[in-house]
Design a protein around this motif. Sequence first.
Motif, short mmCIF file in Angstrom:
data_model
loop_
_atom_site.label_atom_id
_atom_site.label_comp_id
_atom_site.label_asym_id
_atom_site.label_seq_id
_atom_site.Cartn_x
_atom_site.Cartn_y
_atom_site.Cartn_z
N SER A 248 -44.19 -110.62 134.47
CA SER A 248 -44.63 -111.78 135.25
C SER A 248 -45.67 -111.37 136.28
O SER A 248 -46.66 -110.72 135.93
CB SER A 248 -43.43 -112.49 135.90
N GLU A 249 -45.43 -111.69 137.57
CA GLU A 249 -46.43 -111.40 138.60
C GLU A 249 -46.62 -109.91 138.85
O GLU A 249 -47.59 -109.49 139.50
CB GLU A 249 -46.07 -112.12 139.91
N LYS A 250 -45.72 -109.08 138.32
CA LYS A 250 -45.86 -107.63 138.48
C LYS A 250 -46.74 -107.01 137.38
O LYS A 250 -46.90 -105.79 137.35
CB LYS A 250 -44.48 -106.97 138.49
N ALA A 266 -51.32 -108.02 136.91
CA ALA A 266 -51.39 -109.45 136.58
C ALA A 266 -52.67 -110.03 137.18
O ALA A 266 -53.19 -109.54 138.18
CB ALA A 266 -50.18 -110.18 137.14
N THR A 268 -53.88 -113.33 138.94
CA THR A 268 -53.26 -114.48 139.60
C THR A 268 -54.20 -115.68 139.57
O THR A 268 -55.33 -115.59 140.06
CB THR A 268 -52.90 -114.15 141.06
N LEU A 272 -50.55 -121.88 140.28
CA LEU A 272 -49.57 -121.69 139.22
C LEU A 272 -48.96 -123.04 138.91
O LEU A 272 -48.26 -123.63 139.73
CB LEU A 272 -48.49 -120.71 139.67
N THR A 275 -45.56 -122.05 133.45
CA THR A 275 -45.54 -120.74 132.79
C THR A 275 -45.38 -120.82 131.28
O THR A 275 -45.35 -119.79 130.61
CB THR A 275 -44.40 -119.86 133.37
N SER A 308 -53.31 -115.72 132.58
CA SER A 308 -53.63 -116.38 133.85
C SER A 308 -54.24 -117.76 133.63
O SER A 308 -54.02 -118.69 134.42
CB SER A 308 -54.57 -115.52 134.69
#
Length: 332
Positions: A248-250, A266, A268, A272, A275, A308
């Motif tokens: 995910s965001e990591k 990631a 960004t 958001l 998902t 993204s």
Amino acid sequence: MPQTDLDVIGVGNAIVDVLAKADDAFLAQHDIVKGGMVLIDEEQAKSVYDAMAPGVEISGGSAANSVACVASLGGKGGFIGKVADDALGEIFRHDLKALGVEFSTAPLQNGPATGRCLINVTPDAQRSMTTFLGAAGYASIDDIDPDQIARAAIIFFEGYLFEPETPRQAFYKAAEIAQKNKRRTALTLSDSGCVERQFDAFNDFIDQHIDILLANETEAAALFQTGDMNAIIEKAKNTCELTVVTRSEKGSILIPREGEVIAIDAVTPEKLEDTTGAGDAYAAGLLFGLAQGFPLARAGALGSLAASEVISHFGARPAQSLKAMAQSAELL
């Protein structure tokens, strides 16, 4: 040996996505697992659909979303999956072909309707899915064209479709043809529940036939029986030529059998929104990059960029050209 004029062929569920906004109370009322995917029958599908808020209907399915993203990147995709000979099936077929995706699987006659996935998106952008497979679960070895498989650089299997026995046999046939023609194979685990229910069968298929394995952290933990990332990395190195764990965001981690582990950041989005399809888009960017012969880090970066775009709006397919985005980012 036939020329590889297809970058990626996806083998997966032919599904029409129905997306709507919901709150946690709605999920609880209908026994929907937040952030997960559960299979339901036609009667349950009607009940949930009737209760959902107004939304949008978009052709979907995990592997089909991926090949749609491959097309948006400027690549050539193919898809193998089963729809019924009905209105939703025709919409699904038209949507893929309009993108330039090669889709020639014959429709199911005298069987259940085209499958649909009811996706309720909560304010935190989590998508909770209830899926009626319908015709999608009837994909069979008869739908596998050896010449088409031989023309693809990578054959990409969707874990969701591995559960029913008939499509599973189609997976084995396609994988054997791919190996015979020295083509690479890739598998996305799709959902930790799939892994837990089909643990031994998944491991057998991966051991025999898979070169590139894609999973999120939960799915990787289910397959490798540990939540420790260092242990996952060590086990992954002994499993496939390449294992990819999305976080995910990591970002994501690329784990080649030989060589150093590569961490991918990631990308960004400004906002958001949803998902749904993030993993599908990531897989598309990665696999397209590998089919084009890109270095691992560049292929992974292409995956993050594609993901993204998809999470910046409602729906699982690109709303703008991924090729243009990638060119702006100097990845293409």
